[in-house]
Design an enzyme around this catalytic site. Structure first.
Site, PDB file in Angstrom:
ATOM      1  N   TYR A  93       9.546   2.350  27.946  1.00  0.00           N
ATOM      2  CA  TYR A  93       9.599   1.072  27.257  1.00  0.00           C
ATOM      3  C   TYR A  93       9.937   1.240  25.771  1.00  0.00           C
ATOM      4  O   TYR A  93      10.290   0.282  25.097  1.00  0.00           O
ATOM      5  CB  TYR A  93       8.269   0.324  27.397  1.00  0.00           C
ATOM      6  CG  TYR A  93       8.016  -0.250  28.779  1.00  0.00           C
ATOM      7  CD1 TYR A  93       8.917  -0.036  29.824  1.00  0.00           C
ATOM      8  CD2 TYR A  93       6.875  -0.993  29.046  1.00  0.00           C
ATOM      9  CE1 TYR A  93       8.684  -0.546  31.091  1.00  0.00           C
ATOM     10  CE2 TYR A  93       6.634  -1.516  30.314  1.00  0.00           C
ATOM     11  CZ  TYR A  93       7.534  -1.282  31.329  1.00  0.00           C
ATOM     12  OH  TYR A  93       7.296  -1.796  32.584  1.00  0.00           O
ATOM     13  N   TYR A 137      18.840  -4.563  33.852  1.00  0.00           N
ATOM     14  CA  TYR A 137      17.650  -5.280  33.393  1.00  0.00           C
ATOM     15  C   TYR A 137      18.112  -6.682  33.003  1.00  0.00           C
ATOM     16  O   TYR A 137      18.845  -6.859  32.030  1.00  0.00           O
ATOM     17  CB  TYR A 137      17.033  -4.577  32.186  1.00  0.00           C
ATOM     18  CG  TYR A 137      15.663  -5.098  31.800  1.00  0.00           C
ATOM     19  CD1 TYR A 137      14.510  -4.541  32.337  1.00  0.00           C
ATOM     20  CD2 TYR A 137      15.524  -6.157  30.908  1.00  0.00           C
ATOM     21  CE1 TYR A 137      13.254  -5.006  31.988  1.00  0.00           C
ATOM     22  CE2 TYR A 137      14.274  -6.631  30.552  1.00  0.00           C
ATOM     23  CZ  TYR A 137      13.142  -6.062  31.095  1.00  0.00           C
ATOM     24  OH  TYR A 137      11.897  -6.544  30.767  1.00  0.00           O
TER      25      TYR A 137
END
Length: 435
Positions: free
Chosen positions: A397, A305
């Protein structure tokens, strides 16, 4: 005079003659080495091709060569009619202006793929988008309604834009796996304000590129005392380079000072994603998503990420702007401190398009390689279970994971949100909100 220079899709530079400078724009400076004008290139790829053909100029960087300068290649089919008993198609020629479109009999067209795509779009329009107007096709057999041809042209242009974006992504990526783009759902094209990067993009005043002080001298990092043990942690991988530590524990990989080679079993994340992945348009209202084109075994590294590294204060400011749009791209780097955040909204890699799930198949780990600053770990996503080819990739998340890798004690949640965003993951364990 040949057209030189390097063209870039959105804002780049293209060397042109003074006459072309007037056509494209009057901002520029003299490129002494070439003796030509160099101006910010705001024209589209198609516009530049059309200018080349119109002015009889060669520019290999946008596909105009001496051999194909006067060639006619079908770019897409725009319309259909039957004239004197013969099927004819309105053809848009690649690299030629719209005014150069011509009606051609079906027998002259050797582009079977484009013909099949034309009929497929036609079918979709009448039997999926406008099912109550199927009779229009029969009643207008000799020609198509303007709304139909407009839809077909729109879809053709969308495919061209997505294919060009796919090519751009593969030019910019630094890993082995290919990136594909697919949209069989709606008319959405490439994102307008997104820039692909392979590593963290540091904001002013933040240093993300560190240099390790020491490295290992191992001849076999898997069996000898290596970098992880020097850092006081466990070796993260098994003999198959699969993660074997629990979430929340850090990964210390061998760095640039280590004497081990590129095949070292402790060099995994730094090699980049090994799989070919596809950015695709979801049909559940979640926008773009990512699916794997290969089988992925449990506990394997899938992607990092990455994004723009900003301070937590700046993250709070941006978070207020993102809240109103219902987007979540802020990820706190809070392994040991809470000073920095990764913002993947504008700058990021394929992870930018990975959707949330309350029952995900990816799990986050903190990784340290050359930069050992505990405030700036790299964020790696590993598979939590076996993933089938064609399956969408997701992560939680809220970072609570799934399966036997999960734990409720990890404090790695994205930056705090002020507006709750509804979750659309559809999992049996869905919490209802992303935050």
């Amino acid at each position: 005079m040949a057209l030189g220079g390097a063209h870039r899709e959105k804002v780049g530079y293209c060397a042109v003659t003074p006459r072309e400078r007037d056509l494209i724009g009057n901002r520029g400076k003299m490129a002494a080495a070439r003796g030509a004008w160099c101006v910010p290139c705001l024209a589209s790829h198609e516009t530049l091709q059309e200018l080349c053909r119109k002015e009889k100029l060669i520019c290999t960087c946008i596909g105009i060569t001496k051999q194909n300068l006067n060639n006619y290649e079908v770019e897409y089919l725009c319309d259909f009619k039957i004239e004197k008993g013969k099927e004819k198609f309105l053809v848009k020629w690649k690299g030629w202006p719209e005014s150069s479109k011509t009606w051609e009999p079906k027998g002259n067209l050797k582009c079977q793929t484009l013909l099949k795509q034309f009929y497929s779009d036609l079918y979709k329009y009448f039997y999926e988008l406008k099912p109550n107007k199927t009779g229009v096709l029969k009643n207008s057999f000799k020609s198509l309604d303007p709304s139909v041809s407009e839809y077909i042209v729109k879809k053709a242009k969308q495919r061209i834009a997505l294919r060009r974006w796919e090519e751009e992504l593969n030019r910019k990526k630094s890993h082995d796996g290919m990136i594909y783009v697919e949209n069989n759902v709606d008319s959405e094209g490439p994102p307008i304000d997104f820039y692909y990067i392979n590593d963290y993009k540091a904001s002013p005043g933040i240093i993300t590129l560190g240099e390790a002080i020491v490295g290992c001298d191992c001849s076999d990092c898997f069996t000898e005392k290596c970098c992880p043990e020097e850092a006081g942690v466990h070796f993260a991988y098994n003999e198959h380079k699969q993660i074997k530590i629990r979430p929340g524990r850090p990964i210390y990989e061998c760095n640039a000072r280590c004497k081990c080679g590129p095949d070292c079993p402790n060099r995994v994340v730094q090699k980049g994603p090994p799989y070919s992945l596809c950015i695709f348009r979801t049909d559940n209202g979640c926008g773009w998503g990512v699916k794997t084109l290969h089988k992925i075994k449990k506990n394997c590294f899938v992607m990092e990420y990455v994004g723009e590294v900003i301070t937590s204060e700046e993250a709070e400011r941006r978070g207020q702007q993102y809240d109103s749009k219902g987007i979540t791209y802020l990820f706190d780097l809070d392994y040991e401190a809470d000073e920095f955040t990764v913002d993947a909204a504008r700058y990021g890699n394929i992870s930018h398009f990975v959707n949330h799930s309350c029952d995900p198949n990816l799990q986050v780990f903190n990784v340290f390689i050359d930069n050992l600053d505990v405030r700036l770990p790299r964020i790696a996503l590993f598979s939590t279970r076996h993933i089938k080819a064609g399956e969408e990739l997701t992560f939680d998340y809220q970072m609570k994971g799934s399966g036997d890798l999960s734990t409720d004690s990890i404090d790695m949640s994205p930056a705090k949100k002020r507006v709750r965003t509804t979750c659309k993951c559809g999992a049996a364990t869905c919490r209802g909100y992303l935050n």
